[in-house]
Write a protein that holds these residues in place. Sequence first.
Motif, short mmCIF file in Angstrom:
data_model
loop_
_atom_site.label_atom_id
_atom_site.label_comp_id
_atom_site.label_asym_id
_atom_site.label_seq_id
_atom_site.Cartn_x
_atom_site.Cartn_y
_atom_site.Cartn_z
N HIS A 171 0.83 -1.21 0.00
CA HIS A 171 0.00 0.00 0.00
C HIS A 171 0.87 1.26 0.00
N GLN A 174 2.46 1.81 -3.38
CA GLN A 174 1.47 2.23 -4.36
C GLN A 174 1.10 3.70 -4.19
N ARG A 175 1.06 4.17 -2.96
CA ARG A 175 0.77 5.59 -2.72
C ARG A 175 1.86 6.46 -3.32
N TYR A 176 3.10 6.04 -3.20
CA TYR A 176 4.18 6.81 -3.81
C TYR A 176 4.12 6.75 -5.33
N ARG A 177 3.80 5.59 -5.86
CA ARG A 177 3.70 5.46 -7.32
C ARG A 177 2.54 6.29 -7.86
N ASP A 178 1.49 6.45 -7.06
CA ASP A 178 0.34 7.25 -7.46
C ASP A 178 0.52 8.74 -7.17
N LYS A 179 1.70 9.10 -6.63
CA LYS A 179 2.01 10.50 -6.29
C LYS A 179 0.98 11.09 -5.33
N ASP A 180 0.75 10.37 -4.25
CA ASP A 180 -0.17 10.82 -3.21
C ASP A 180 0.27 12.21 -2.72
N LEU A 189 8.94 9.50 -3.99
CA LEU A 189 8.16 9.71 -5.21
C LEU A 189 9.03 9.44 -6.44
N ALA A 193 8.83 5.90 -8.91
CA ALA A 193 8.61 6.04 -10.36
C ALA A 193 9.49 5.08 -11.16
N ASP A 197 5.36 -2.75 -12.25
CA ASP A 197 4.31 -3.51 -11.56
C ASP A 197 4.85 -4.82 -11.00
#
Length: 212
Positions: A171, A174-180, A189, A193, A197
């Motif tokens: 989780h 994924q938050r970092y990949r989604d640029k939370d 961040l 990148a 996956d």
Amino acid sequence: MGRVVLLWVLLCGSAQAFAQSSEMMDRLAALEQDPVKREQAYAAAEERILLCSKCHGKDGNSKRDYIPNLAGQNPQYLFDAFEKYVDGQRTDFVMNQAAKLLTINERVNIAYYFSQQQVQLRPAAAALDKALVEKGAQRFAAVCITCHGQKAQGHDNFPRIAGQPREYLTHALQRYRDKDPSRADSPMLAVAALLSDEDVPALTAYLSQLQP
């Protein structure tokens, strides 16, 4: 005028954060030099972590796979995380409320207390696919080792990620990949990148079984 006021607010906030971080480091240094103060801080935290223990466990080993272990975590990182929940840089309903209930001294004591606990790996970590774990080890060495260290122990402001629950790690990545937006100031961040996956399950498999 509005921009001047905004800049002043930002500068004051940064100065306050620096002062609190500096105070925390001074208090930790004092604990390291005085065994009596260490015992007092540990005992005081033990009485204050009732709310924390509901999710993270009294010994810092979380009770849910989506909640991080605090056991063995770097105290400076824990304290800084507390501060970000207090001022809203990080958003989590429970943590935002809980952190505000604690004084700076209590946050220092709790950070110290959890740093002294031993991480316990989850039984599922031992049953992970060896090939996946090996792939994760290789990717960790290529991407993560510079900040988190050879055994993922972290240091100072970089967290220990060894032995964290796999679901939590997944989780977080994924938050970092989604640029939370709540992680906008994190160097993770740029690192996230670089991950594919396929890298995420490999890394989480490797880290979750890594004995701190």
